[in-house]
Enzyme design. Structure first.
Site, PDB file in Angstrom:
ATOM      1  N   GLU A 261       0.840  -1.315   0.007  1.00  0.00           N
ATOM      2  CA  GLU A 261       0.054   0.000   0.029  1.00  0.00           C
ATOM      3  C   GLU A 261       1.001   1.206   0.136  1.00  0.00           C
ATOM      4  O   GLU A 261       0.373   2.279  -0.439  1.00  0.00           O
ATOM      5  CB  GLU A 261      -0.773  -0.028   1.202  1.00  0.00           C
ATOM      6  CG  GLU A 261      -2.022   0.971   1.265  1.00  0.00           C
ATOM      7  CD  GLU A 261      -3.110   0.762   2.140  1.00  0.00           C
ATOM      8  OE1 GLU A 261      -2.841   0.768   3.304  1.00  0.00           O
ATOM      9  OE2 GLU A 261      -4.190   0.456   1.753  1.00  0.00           O
ATOM     10  N   HIS A 282       8.025 -27.258   0.320  1.00  0.00           N
ATOM     11  CA  HIS A 282       7.151 -28.382  -0.469  1.00  0.00           C
ATOM     12  C   HIS A 282       6.100 -27.651  -0.905  1.00  0.00           C
ATOM     13  O   HIS A 282       5.254 -28.466  -1.508  1.00  0.00           O
ATOM     14  CB  HIS A 282       6.790 -29.144   0.829  1.00  0.00           C
ATOM     15  CG  HIS A 282       7.973 -29.826   1.604  1.00  0.00           C
ATOM     16  ND1 HIS A 282       8.499 -30.729   1.503  1.00  0.00           N
ATOM     17  CD2 HIS A 282       8.734 -29.398   2.680  1.00  0.00           C
ATOM     18  CE1 HIS A 282       9.463 -31.256   2.483  1.00  0.00           C
ATOM     19  NE2 HIS A 282       9.505 -30.297   3.076  1.00  0.00           N
ATOM     20  N   LYS A 392     -14.533   2.019  -2.215  1.00  0.00           N
ATOM     21  CA  LYS A 392     -15.336   2.212  -1.104  1.00  0.00           C
ATOM     22  C   LYS A 392     -16.706   2.886  -1.512  1.00  0.00           C
ATOM     23  O   LYS A 392     -17.863   2.535  -1.035  1.00  0.00           O
ATOM     24  CB  LYS A 392     -14.849   2.836   0.072  1.00  0.00           C
ATOM     25  CG  LYS A 392     -13.502   2.401   0.599  1.00  0.00           C
ATOM     26  CD  LYS A 392     -12.537   3.461   1.804  1.00  0.00           C
ATOM     27  CE  LYS A 392     -11.470   2.607   2.180  1.00  0.00           C
ATOM     28  NZ  LYS A 392     -10.566   3.240   3.144  1.00  0.00           N
TER      29      LYS A 392
HETATM   30  O1  LIG Z   1      -7.814   2.938  10.500  1.00  0.00           O
HETATM   31  P1  LIG Z   1      -8.868   3.140   9.486  1.00  0.00           P
HETATM   32  O2  LIG Z   1      -9.168   4.471   9.016  1.00  0.00           O
HETATM   33  O3  LIG Z   1     -10.122   2.334   9.803  1.00  0.00           O
HETATM   34  O4  LIG Z   1      -8.271   2.535   8.192  1.00  0.00           O
HETATM   35  C1  LIG Z   1      -7.991   1.164   8.000  1.00  0.00           C
HETATM   36  C2  LIG Z   1      -7.412   0.956   6.853  1.00  0.00           C
HETATM   37  O5  LIG Z   1      -7.835   1.068   5.757  1.00  0.00           O
HETATM   38  C3  LIG Z   1      -7.885   1.864   4.788  1.00  0.00           C
HETATM   39  O6  LIG Z   1      -9.004   1.756   3.517  1.00  0.00           O
HETATM   40  C4  LIG Z   1      -6.539   1.887   4.063  1.00  0.00           C
HETATM   41  O7  LIG Z   1      -6.457   1.089   3.047  1.00  0.00           O
HETATM   42  C5  LIG Z   1      -5.454   1.471   5.169  1.00  0.00           C
HETATM   43  O8  LIG Z   1      -4.051   1.977   5.004  1.00  0.00           O
HETATM   44  C6  LIG Z   1      -5.897   1.622   6.568  1.00  0.00           C
HETATM   45  O9  LIG Z   1      -5.179   1.146   7.485  1.00  0.00           O
END
Ligand SMILES: O=P(O)(O)OC[C@H]1O[C@H](O)[C@H](O)[C@@H](O)[C@@H]1O
Length: 408
Positions: A261, A282, A392
């Site tokens: 990431e 293996h 998202k």
């Molecule tokens: O800590 P948060 O704001 O819940 O984020 C949790 C995770 O989700 C995000 O989408 C990112 O991909 C990550 O870098 C992050 O650690």
């Protein structure tokens, strides 16, 4: 505490000290130090500034339930499973898989638990939904004898914590999620899990002193970063961490997020993979030896295994052999290293004295610094993840179309 061996990255003749010195690592070094010195990025400050007294009230619960995603939970799991892999009072809810979450919630007594809801943004879907599953169960109890602690900086979950007067711990804004294990994100649950968090930070600080060295041959984070950068430019962009310590499995998940990431931007990046030795000899060694030559292997080994035993057995010629069990896995790692090197597969090796709080603090911090350096080498921002936002938005739209969502 931890040693780094890079000879097999050079022995195979694909890169040389001359190649290493052609990389402008001095510029990468100074750019990262500038960000760390001026507070633009805070993952170094936290290993010196954390006041551990604030975690003392978090002990004494039979169970520890941690709810989070990505950087909000993987570092804690990496350290916990490395140090306490044989204990079972920890429950990590880090996905939206109903079978996993509901099986945990079926067996854990929330009244005997300290429950961490961890999300830096406070808006992560999976953490939000998993929190609501816990909230629903707590509301059905006559009285809730456990404790809920939110570790968040805002969003829906902070509003929820404030509305219900739950404890809230915050995360320094200049520490990105996947670098936050040395903040309350990792330190609070690890303290509840009986891990000596002062030794975790001590190990990180000792590694920080080593990583402040501008002499690349004495700075494992910088050198490992430059070696992986050079091999990436030669088409070996798959970074396999092959740990001969099975309790580092969750460290592998943390490593995968940190590398994947942080550097996977603007067409750049390494593909991080975890292998567990000796078992993957293996399953994957055939690929590493005779498949595409697109990988660089990082062995992680230990001088001392915390459990060991003398073994006497007959070899394939019925001749008796007497050795320690740990000698077997150490020979397997060395044989794999020799075979891969003979086959022109570049490899480096990190050797820990043993798995403990200090060496885990040092190991994770070394990789945080390495990724900081590598971001400067690739000229990408190691600390954001803009490309994950599109999924998202699509997901929330899909969720609204299913179920009796709000005023449909
Ligand atoms: O800590 P948060 O704001 O819940 O984020 C949790 C995770 O989700 C995000 O989408 C990112 O991909 C990550 O870098 C992050 O650690």
């Amino acid at each position: 505490m931890l040693s780094y061996d890079y000879k097999n990255a050079l022995n195979i003749g694909e890169i040389s000290f001359e190649d290493i010195n052609k990389v402008d690592f001095a510029n990468a070094y100074s750019k990262l130090m500038e960000k760390l010195d001026n507070g633009a990025v805070g993952f170094r400050d936290v290993i010196y500034n954390e006041n551990l007294d604030k975690y003392k009230f978090l002990n004494g619960y039979k169970n520890v339930v941690v709810v989070g995603m990505g950087g909000s939970i993987l570092g804690t799991m990496a350290i916990y499973y490395a140090i306490s892999a044989f204990k079972n009072n920890a429950y990590f809810i880090d996905n939206s898989d109903p079978e996993k979450t509901l099986s945990i919630l079926k067996k854990v007594d929330l009244n005997e638990s300290i429950i961490y809801i961890i999300s830096k943004s406070g808006n992560t879907l999976e953490t939000l939904v998993n929190y609501y599953l816990i909230k629903k169960r707590i509301e059905k109890l006559n009285s809730f004898e456990g404790k809920i602690v939110f570790i968040t900086n805002g969003g829906k979950l902070k509003r929820e914590a404030e509305k219900n007067n739950y404890e809230i711990l915050s995360i320094p804004e200049n520490v990105p999620g996947r670098f936050s294990v040395f903040t309350a994100v990792g330190l609070a649950p690890l303290c509840s899990l009986g891990i000596d968090i002062s030794k975790i930070l001590k190990g990180a600080r000792e590694m920080d002193k080593i990583c402040q060295n501008e002499d690349i041959l004495k700075n494992p984070a910088l050198l490992n970063g430059v070696i992986h950068y050079l091999y990436d430019k030669k088409g070996k962009d798959i970074s396999v961490v092959m740990s001969y310590i099975e309790s580092l499995k969750c460290f592998g998940e943390w490593y995968i997020q940190l590398i994947g990431e942080s550097l996977g931007k603007e067409g750049n990046g390494l593909t991080p993979l975890l292998s567990i030795g000796a078992k993957d000899q293996h399953s994957l060694l055939q690929l590493y030896m005779d498949g595409k030559k697109d990988k660089i292997i990082t062995f992680i080994t230990t001088k001392n295994y915390r459990l060991d035993e003398e073994i006497v057995f007959d070899d394939l010629n019925d001749e008796e052999i007497s050795c320690m069990l740990s000698d077997i896995i150490k020979c397997e790692q060395e044989a794999t290293e020799i075979a891969l090197t003979n086959n022109g597969v570049p490899n480096v090796k990190i050797t820990l004295d043993e798995i403990n709080e200090m060496t885990m603090g040092a190991l994770l911090y070394m990789y945080e610094m390495q990724v900081g350096f590598m971001g400067e080498l690739y000229n990408v921002n190691s600390y954001n993840q803009p490309a994950v936002e599109e999924e998202k938005k699509i997901c929330w739209e899909l969720i609204k179309k299913c179920g009796n969502y709000g005023n449909k």
